[in-house]
Design a protein around this motif. Structure first.
Motif, mmCIF file in Angstrom:
data_model
loop_
_atom_site.group_PDB
_atom_site.id
_atom_site.type_symbol
_atom_site.label_atom_id
_atom_site.label_comp_id
_atom_site.label_asym_id
_atom_site.label_seq_id
_atom_site.Cartn_x
_atom_site.Cartn_y
_atom_site.Cartn_z
ATOM 1 N N GLY A 178 -78.027 35.274 128.421
ATOM 2 C CA GLY A 178 -79.291 34.712 127.961
ATOM 3 C C GLY A 178 -80.028 33.864 128.971
ATOM 4 O O GLY A 178 -81.010 33.193 128.613
ATOM 5 N N GLU A 198 -82.606 32.416 131.562
ATOM 6 C CA GLU A 198 -84.048 32.608 131.671
ATOM 7 C C GLU A 198 -84.463 32.534 133.131
ATOM 8 O O GLU A 198 -84.001 31.674 133.881
ATOM 9 C CB GLU A 198 -84.795 31.534 130.876
ATOM 10 N N GLY A 199 -85.359 33.458 133.523
ATOM 11 C CA GLY A 199 -85.717 33.509 134.923
ATOM 12 C C GLY A 199 -87.170 33.821 135.187
ATOM 13 O O GLY A 199 -87.974 34.043 134.276
ATOM 14 N N THR A 218 -85.822 41.329 130.615
ATOM 15 C CA THR A 218 -86.030 40.800 129.265
ATOM 16 C C THR A 218 -85.421 41.733 128.228
ATOM 17 O O THR A 218 -84.773 41.275 127.269
ATOM 18 C CB THR A 218 -87.531 40.599 129.005
ATOM 19 N N PHE A 233 -82.222 38.886 129.138
ATOM 20 C CA PHE A 233 -82.438 37.810 130.104
ATOM 21 C C PHE A 233 -83.937 37.570 130.209
ATOM 22 O O PHE A 233 -84.622 38.189 131.041
ATOM 23 C CB PHE A 233 -81.837 38.191 131.459
ATOM 24 N N PRO A 234 -84.479 36.698 129.348
ATOM 25 C CA PRO A 234 -85.934 36.499 129.297
ATOM 26 C C PRO A 234 -86.494 36.141 130.676
ATOM 27 O O PRO A 234 -86.078 35.168 131.302
ATOM 28 C CB PRO A 234 -86.092 35.326 128.314
ATOM 29 N N THR A 235 -87.443 36.948 131.127
ATOM 30 C CA THR A 235 -87.981 36.804 132.471
ATOM 31 C C THR A 235 -89.503 36.785 132.422
ATOM 32 O O THR A 235 -90.123 37.645 131.787
ATOM 33 C CB THR A 235 -87.514 37.970 133.372
ATOM 34 N N THR A 236 -90.085 35.805 133.092
ATOM 35 C CA THR A 236 -91.528 35.622 133.103
ATOM 36 C C THR A 236 -92.085 36.002 134.470
ATOM 37 O O THR A 236 -91.563 35.550 135.495
ATOM 38 C CB THR A 236 -91.892 34.158 132.794
ATOM 39 N N TRP A 250 -85.762 27.172 136.647
ATOM 40 C CA TRP A 250 -85.278 28.424 136.077
ATOM 41 C C TRP A 250 -83.824 28.638 136.463
ATOM 42 O O TRP A 250 -83.366 28.166 137.500
ATOM 43 C CB TRP A 250 -86.121 29.595 136.600
ATOM 44 N N GLU A 251 -83.133 29.428 135.622
ATOM 45 C CA GLU A 251 -81.732 29.727 135.911
ATOM 46 C C GLU A 251 -81.594 30.816 136.973
ATOM 47 O O GLU A 251 -80.565 30.921 137.628
ATOM 48 C CB GLU A 251 -81.011 30.133 134.630
#
Length: 216
Positions: free
Chosen positions: A78, A80-81, A97, A101-104, A121-122
């Motif tokens: 999980g 986030e990156g 995502t 792995f939610p990614t922006t 960010w991670e």
């Protein structure tokens, strides 16, 4: 001689290739194009806009997975990156995502949201980005600030090895490619920022930096 944009040492000129004036840094081993030969922002953006980043193109997804799959293996569930320099079609952000792995996406031309650069960010993914940097010293410092301690920076870029002959190297043909990294350059970056470097044995173009030393 020109100051190196990564370490500021005086770099020596080397024979030009395709009318591109090049310099070779004796300290960090970066090879870079004379800043006078950089494209301006409008021309640079126009070239990036021609990139066909189709999320339905399986070949392109497989290309991105050269970084995406090993990146996931190095992350907690999980995490986030940020997809840094995502371009006009942030396919990698979508793929990560989808896998939990939610990614922006962030991009200076196509997704220039300053709020994304004011938090940590991670992980950060940079696929075919770092060769475009006009100021790599400032950008790598920024990437370090954007990572949490222990966070992972994944970089995909074609590495300049001893086997490469510059006068026939395809990577130099792209006018937006202005900095080129040797293996020693990656090691210099890790040392400079107190990061741990891991270069994949089965992919010469994918490297991971972890914020912090392995023995810290």
């Amino acid at each position: 001689m020109k100051p190196c944009p990564l370490c500021t040492a005086a770099a020596d000129s080397i024979p030009p290739v395709w009318d591109r004036t090049l310099f070779d840094c004796p300290v960090c081993r970066l090879v870079f194009v004379d800043p006078a030969g950089h494209l301006g922002p409008e021309d640079e953006r126009a070239r990036y806009a021609t990139h066909n980043n189709d999320p339905e193109d399986q070949g392109y997804r497989d290309f991105l997975d050269r970084l995406g799959l090993p990146l996931i293996e190095r992350l907690p569930p999980g995490a986030e990156g940020l997809d840094f320099g995502a371009g006009p079609g942030p396919v990698l952000a979508q793929m990560l995502t989808e896998r939990g792995f939610p990614t922006t996406p962030w991009d200076p031309y196509f997704a220039p949201n300053p709020a994304l650069l004011s938090r940590q960010w991670e992980f950060i993914a940079c696929t075919e980005v770092v060769e475009h940097l006009h100021d790599p010293a400032a950008t790598f410092a920024l990437l370090g600030r954007l990572l949490v301690p222990g966070g992972v920076l994944g970089v995909m870029t074609t590495i300049l090895t001893d086997e490469v002959e510059l006068d026939s190297w395809w990577y130099l043909r792209d006018p937006t490619h202005v900095v080129f990294y040797r293996p020693a350059t990656l090691e210099w970056i890790a040392q400079r920022h107190s990061w741990t470097l891991e270069c994949l044995e089965d992919s010469a173009n994918v490297s991971f930096f972890r914020k912090g030393r392995a023995d810290s």
